[in-house]
Design an enzyme around this catalytic site. Structure first.
Site, PDB file in Angstrom:
ATOM      1  N   ARG A 198      -0.378  -8.602  -3.389  1.00 28.56           N
ATOM      2  CA  ARG A 198      -0.408  -7.529  -2.394  1.00 28.56           C
ATOM      3  C   ARG A 198       0.430  -7.951  -1.203  1.00 28.56           C
ATOM      4  O   ARG A 198       0.328  -9.088  -0.723  1.00 28.56           O
ATOM      5  CB  ARG A 198      -1.856  -7.265  -1.974  1.00 28.56           C
TER       6      ARG A 198
ATOM      7  N   ARG B 179       7.374   1.647   0.966  1.00 22.70           N
ATOM      8  CA  ARG B 179       7.642   0.215   1.120  1.00 22.70           C
ATOM      9  C   ARG B 179       8.072  -0.385  -0.214  1.00 22.70           C
ATOM     10  O   ARG B 179       8.865  -1.331  -0.254  1.00 22.70           O
ATOM     11  CB  ARG B 179       6.394  -0.510   1.617  1.00 22.70           C
TER      12      ARG B 179
ATOM     13  N   ARG C 282       8.257  -3.555  12.403  1.00 24.52           N
ATOM     14  CA  ARG C 282       7.461  -3.665  11.176  1.00 24.52           C
ATOM     15  C   ARG C 282       8.326  -4.032   9.988  1.00 24.52           C
ATOM     16  O   ARG C 282       7.908  -4.760   9.095  1.00 24.52           O
ATOM     17  CB  ARG C 282       6.743  -2.344  10.884  1.00 24.52           C
TER      18      ARG C 282
ATOM     19  N   ASP D 121      -1.819  -5.078  13.931  1.00 21.02           N
ATOM     20  CA  ASP D 121      -2.558  -4.691  15.144  1.00 21.02           C
ATOM     21  C   ASP D 121      -3.675  -5.711  15.335  1.00 21.02           C
ATOM     22  O   ASP D 121      -3.963  -6.501  14.438  1.00 21.02           O
ATOM     23  CB  ASP D 121      -3.136  -3.267  15.005  1.00 21.02           C
TER      24      ASP D 121
ATOM     25  N   GLY E 181       0.832  -1.204   0.000  1.00 17.55           N
ATOM     26  CA  GLY E 181       0.000   0.000   0.000  1.00 17.55           C
ATOM     27  C   GLY E 181       0.866   1.254   0.000  1.00 17.55           C
ATOM     28  O   GLY E 181       0.592   2.231  -0.701  1.00 17.55           O
TER      29      GLY E 181
ATOM     30  N   ARG F  70       2.393  11.192  -8.820  1.00 16.68           N
ATOM     31  CA  ARG F  70       1.716  11.365  -7.515  1.00 16.68           C
ATOM     32  C   ARG F  70       2.476  10.749  -6.352  1.00 16.68           C
ATOM     33  O   ARG F  70       1.886  10.432  -5.314  1.00 16.68           O
ATOM     34  CB  ARG F  70       0.292  10.773  -7.536  1.00 16.68           C
TER      35      ARG F  70
ATOM     36  N   SER G 199      -0.399  -4.860   5.487  1.00 21.41           N
ATOM     37  CA  SER G 199      -0.710  -5.157   6.884  1.00 21.41           C
ATOM     38  C   SER G 199      -2.212  -5.359   7.032  1.00 21.41           C
ATOM     39  O   SER G 199      -3.005  -4.989   6.161  1.00 21.41           O
ATOM     40  CB  SER G 199      -0.231  -4.012   7.784  1.00 21.41           C
TER      41      SER G 199
HETATM   42  N1  HPA Z   1      -8.710  -1.931   9.552  1.00 25.72           N
HETATM   43  C1  HPA Z   1      -8.499  -1.816   8.250  1.00 25.72           C
HETATM   44  N2  HPA Z   1      -7.309  -1.978   7.687  1.00 25.72           N
HETATM   45  C2  HPA Z   1      -6.280  -2.276   8.495  1.00 25.72           C
HETATM   46  C3  HPA Z   1      -6.419  -2.408   9.858  1.00 25.72           C
HETATM   47  C4  HPA Z   1      -7.702  -2.238  10.410  1.00 25.72           C
HETATM   48  O1  HPA Z   1      -7.901  -2.341  11.628  1.00 25.72           O
HETATM   49  N3  HPA Z   1      -5.191  -2.676  10.385  1.00 25.72           N
HETATM   50  C5  HPA Z   1      -4.329  -2.725   9.343  1.00 25.72           C
HETATM   51  N4  HPA Z   1      -4.982  -2.482   8.197  1.00 25.72           N
END
Ligand code: HPA
Length: 234
Positions: free
Chosen positions: A87, A24, A217, A204, A20, A43, A90
């Site tokens: 892809r 990265r 990370r 997370d 994304g 961009r 995270s």
């Molecule tokens: N929500 C959506 N996308 C994400 C999240 C999340 O909690 N954590 C990492 N990408």
């Protein structure tokens, strides 16, 4: 050149890894590719092409969310001939057994709303990963000391979600994690006869609130890049 990608024809490899975050893409190209060169900076959505073990690979940022990913994936496939799109990103963990730092290989990606929803109208299309890529990624992950989960994920179209009940439904239905891009990537790949997969690190956890510290990370991201590269060329 397309509207959003400045690369010359032939500058994009058939295999594209899509984080994304465009930085990265830069890091992955500098760390894992030989002779990487910048092929897109329109961009600031950086793209690099180089080689990995002799295979041509492009690392191209997708931006966040399905509308952004859809722009880049459409142009990569339709204008530059990309055939394998992975892809690397995270996600938020949704099950107790899924811990921060674990890797999720997304077999399917459920969504409420994607750029393709309007196109399908009443149909609930089931976006799924390419089986060969998924199998190869499972093998690549298995060789490493990383807990890996394979199953369904949820591609949300909002990060700041005002519908916690929806997350609850996802948890109840065994969904492993939530991110914001895979469902549209899988749908576009299906539409154009390409191979797609999402390899995700749990950054997370929605249940525990735990989050991966930023210094850890990079290592997790490196593992994902290696798994994706091995899967693409196995
Ligand atoms: N929500 C959506 N996308 C994400 C999240 C999340 O909690 N954590 C990492 N990408």
């Amino acid at each position: 050149m397309t509207i959003h990608i400045g690369a010359a024809p032939g500058d994009i490899a058939e295999t594209v890894l899509m984080p994304g975050d465009p930085y990265r893409a830069k890091w992955a190209a500098e760390t894992f590719l030989q002779d990487a060169r910048l092929v897109n900076e329109v961009r600031g959505m950086l793209g690099y092409t180089g080689t990995w073990n002799g295979h041509r690979v492009t690392m191209q940022g997708s931006g966040m969310g399905m509308p952004s990913l859809s722009i880049y994936a459409n142009e990569l496939i339709r204008d530059y001939g990309a055939k394998t799109l992975i892809r690397i990103g995270s996600c938020g963990g949704m099950q107790d057994k899924v811990k921060v730092r674990d890797v999720i290989l997304a077999m399917t990606a459920s969504t409420v709303n994607s750029p393709s929803s309007g196109f399908f109208r009443e149909l609930n299309f089931a976006p799924c990963a390419d089986w060969g890529l998924l199998q190869a990624a499972a093998q690549a992950a298995g060789k490493r000391d990383i807990a890996t989960h394979i199953g369904g994920i949820y591609s949300s179209d909002v990060f700041y979600d005002e519908r916690p009940d929806l997350n609850e439904q996802m948890v109840r239905h065994g969904i492993l994690g939530v991110e914001m891009e895979a469902a549209e990537l899988y749908t576009l790949a299906a539409r154009h006869g390409c191979r797609a997969l999402a390899v995700l690190t749990v950054s997370d956890h929605l249940g525990t609130g735990e989050a991966l510290p930023s210094d850890q990370r990079e290592r997790s991201f490196g593992d994902m890049v290696e798994i994706a590269l091995e899967a693409a060329f196995s």
